[in-house]
Design a protein around this motif. Structure first.
Motif, PDB file in Angstrom:
ATOM      1  N   ILE A   1       0.847  -1.184   0.000  1.00  0.00           N
ATOM      2  CA  ILE A   1       0.000   0.000   0.000  1.00  0.00           C
ATOM      3  C   ILE A   1       0.889   1.241   0.000  1.00  0.00           C
ATOM      4  O   ILE A   1       1.792   1.372   0.834  1.00  0.00           O
ATOM      5  CB  ILE A   1      -0.934   0.027   1.235  1.00  0.00           C
ATOM      6  CG1 ILE A   1      -1.826  -1.228   1.257  1.00  0.00           C
ATOM      7  CG2 ILE A   1      -1.780   1.291   1.240  1.00  0.00           C
ATOM      8  CD1 ILE A   1      -2.653  -1.358   2.520  1.00  0.00           C
ATOM      9  N   PHE A   2       0.654   2.132  -0.961  1.00  0.00           N
ATOM     10  CA  PHE A   2       1.354   3.415  -1.010  1.00  0.00           C
ATOM     11  C   PHE A   2       0.391   4.519  -0.577  1.00  0.00           C
ATOM     12  O   PHE A   2      -0.807   4.448  -0.837  1.00  0.00           O
ATOM     13  CB  PHE A   2       1.831   3.725  -2.432  1.00  0.00           C
ATOM     14  CG  PHE A   2       2.906   2.804  -2.923  1.00  0.00           C
ATOM     15  CD1 PHE A   2       4.221   2.947  -2.502  1.00  0.00           C
ATOM     16  CD2 PHE A   2       2.601   1.779  -3.812  1.00  0.00           C
ATOM     17  CE1 PHE A   2       5.217   2.102  -2.969  1.00  0.00           C
ATOM     18  CE2 PHE A   2       3.587   0.935  -4.289  1.00  0.00           C
ATOM     19  CZ  PHE A   2       4.904   1.097  -3.855  1.00  0.00           C
ATOM     20  N   GLU A   3       0.940   5.531   0.069  1.00  0.00           N
ATOM     21  CA  GLU A   3       0.143   6.704   0.425  1.00  0.00           C
ATOM     22  C   GLU A   3       0.562   7.862  -0.456  1.00  0.00           C
ATOM     23  O   GLU A   3       1.701   8.323  -0.388  1.00  0.00           O
ATOM     24  CB  GLU A   3       0.312   7.045   1.906  1.00  0.00           C
ATOM     25  CG  GLU A   3      -0.308   6.015   2.838  1.00  0.00           C
ATOM     26  CD  GLU A   3      -0.431   6.500   4.267  1.00  0.00           C
ATOM     27  OE1 GLU A   3      -0.290   7.733   4.477  1.00  0.00           O
ATOM     28  OE2 GLU A   3      -0.656   5.674   5.152  1.00  0.00           O
TER      29      GLU A   3
ATOM     30  N   GLN B   1      -3.970   9.797   0.066  1.00  0.00           N
ATOM     31  CA  GLN B   1      -4.799   8.686  -0.401  1.00  0.00           C
ATOM     32  C   GLN B   1      -3.972   7.405  -0.413  1.00  0.00           C
ATOM     33  O   GLN B   1      -2.770   7.431  -0.677  1.00  0.00           O
ATOM     34  CB  GLN B   1      -5.348   8.956  -1.801  1.00  0.00           C
ATOM     35  CG  GLN B   1      -6.381  10.065  -1.855  1.00  0.00           C
ATOM     36  CD  GLN B   1      -7.005  10.190  -3.235  1.00  0.00           C
ATOM     37  OE1 GLN B   1      -6.416   9.774  -4.226  1.00  0.00           O
ATOM     38  NE2 GLN B   1      -8.203  10.749  -3.295  1.00  0.00           N
ATOM     39  N   LYS B   2      -4.612   6.307  -0.107  1.00  0.00           N
ATOM     40  CA  LYS B   2      -3.926   5.021  -0.096  1.00  0.00           C
ATOM     41  C   LYS B   2      -4.164   4.301  -1.428  1.00  0.00           C
ATOM     42  O   LYS B   2      -5.291   4.191  -1.888  1.00  0.00           O
ATOM     43  CB  LYS B   2      -4.419   4.161   1.072  1.00  0.00           C
ATOM     44  CG  LYS B   2      -4.002   4.710   2.436  1.00  0.00           C
ATOM     45  CD  LYS B   2      -4.394   3.769   3.571  1.00  0.00           C
ATOM     46  CE  LYS B   2      -3.902   4.317   4.911  1.00  0.00           C
ATOM     47  NZ  LYS B   2      -4.234   3.418   6.032  1.00  0.00           N
TER      48      LYS B   2
ATOM     49  N   PRO C   1       7.200  -5.169   1.553  1.00  0.00           N
ATOM     50  CA  PRO C   1       5.736  -5.282   1.483  1.00  0.00           C
ATOM     51  C   PRO C   1       5.066  -4.732   2.737  1.00  0.00           C
ATOM     52  O   PRO C   1       5.649  -4.738   3.825  1.00  0.00           O
ATOM     53  CB  PRO C   1       5.515  -6.791   1.347  1.00  0.00           C
ATOM     54  CG  PRO C   1       6.712  -7.411   1.995  1.00  0.00           C
ATOM     55  CD  PRO C   1       7.856  -6.483   1.717  1.00  0.00           C
ATOM     56  N   THR C   2       3.844  -4.275   2.569  1.00  0.00           N
ATOM     57  CA  THR C   2       3.040  -3.849   3.720  1.00  0.00           C
ATOM     58  C   THR C   2       2.593  -5.060   4.529  1.00  0.00           C
ATOM     59  O   THR C   2       2.508  -5.005   5.758  1.00  0.00           O
ATOM     60  CB  THR C   2       1.808  -3.058   3.228  1.00  0.00           C
ATOM     61  OG1 THR C   2       2.236  -1.987   2.385  1.00  0.00           O
ATOM     62  CG2 THR C   2       1.020  -2.497   4.407  1.00  0.00           C
TER      63      THR C   2
END
Length: 304
Positions: free
Chosen positions: A15-17, A21-22, A62-63
């Motif tokens: 997940i990138f912010e 926004q995600k 990774p998240t």
């Protein structure tokens, strides 16, 4: 018999912010790549293919989920451990040549720059660098600077640099996108030769379906997951001394089979083109088993 697995991705999530926004780049991706394979990862822009390559190379984490490369659990490694892992295990070839080579160094100096050596063994290291340049057909250009080379020649040198520390895995991000089709063909020939003769595992990200058709396994990524895989039924009979290095394009479609992937929850992703051809335009389908085959049909009028 199955070979040793060198890359194992287990339920990878990233997940990138961005701008508060995600963005979900990887959505529970599962994947195994065997030692000595040469594979391409194919997908549209934003599908997650470059994110996956960066995680395999230890450039990103990774998240959630687990990523194993050899006996390294990258999900649990610290920043300094990942740096050591990249130095000793991974070779990188990037799309933009300026990211591969130092402009102020000669060709042979670029190869030597990533090797670990002291002043006392500089001559030996120089000989090793020259042998790598010979492997990629660039020994005659060893004293030139990158700006004096064509795009294809720069990529050849970049491959030599990527191999300088004898990595287990070579990662290539769009390695032929900045060159013409003839040069792309030559670069792929070189990668294929290195894979066969040196046994290095090669993983390439590309959007070029013509390029992906040249290897034995293509992994298609869609919406952050492996959607389908294309496997070659039989290998190429390659003569590396042949300057033309023909891939027998006339039988391309006859020697590949495409497979959809069941994830660990036994879910199957069907792409838009499959659904269109089957005339399925709703979220309900009829599933039946006939003669040990699973039949998926669109919702019947009677069922509505």
């Amino acid at each position: 018999m199955k070979n040793e697995v060198i890359v194992r991705c287990d339920n990878l999530v990233k997940i990138f912010e961005l701008d508060e926004q995600k963005v979900l780049a990887l959505q529970g991706l599962d994947l195994e790549i065997e030692k000595g394979e040469m594979v391409t990862i194919l997908g549209k822009s934003g599908s997650g293919k470059s994110t996956l390559l960066n995680i395999i190379g230890g450039l990103d984490t990774p998240t959630a989920g687990e990523i194993m490369v050899g006996n390294h659990n990258l999900s649990k490694m610290q920043k300094d451990e990942l740096e050591e892992f990249r130095k000793n295990t991974i070779g990188f070839v990037w799309q933009k040549n300026r990211e591969n080579l130092f402009s102020y160094m000669t060709v042979i100096e670029n190869v030597m720059a990533v090797m670990n050596y002291t002043a006392s063994d500089k001559n030996e290291i120089r000989e090793m660098a020259l042998r790598l340049l010979q492997d990629v057909g660039m020994e005659s250009q060893q004293n030139k600077f990158p700006s004096q080379l064509s795009g294809g020649e720069q990529q050849r040198v970049a491959i030599a640099v990527a191999l300088a520390n004898n990595p287990q895995i070579l990662l290539a991000d769009e390695p032929t996108s900045a060159v013409d089709s003839k040069t792309a063909h030559q670069i792929l020939k070189l990668l294929y030769k290195l894979n066969k003769e040196k046994g290095v595992t090669i993983i390439m990200v590309t959007h070029d379906t013509a390029l992906s058709d040249k290897v034995n396994r293509t992994i298609m990524i869609a919406d952050g997951k492996v959607s389908t895989e294309k496997l070659r039924i039989k290998d190429y009979d390659v003569n590396f001394s042949d300057a033309n290095f023909s891939y027998r394009d006339d039988i391309e479609k006859e020697v590949h089979e495409e497979y959809s992937i069941l994830d660990k929850a036994n879910r199957l992703k069907l792409d838009d083109e499959m659904l269109r051809q089957a005339g399925i335009d709703t979220n309900k389908v009829k599933v039946t088993i006939v003669d040990e085959k699973i039949i998926i049909e669109k919702e019947s009028l009677e069922a509505k």
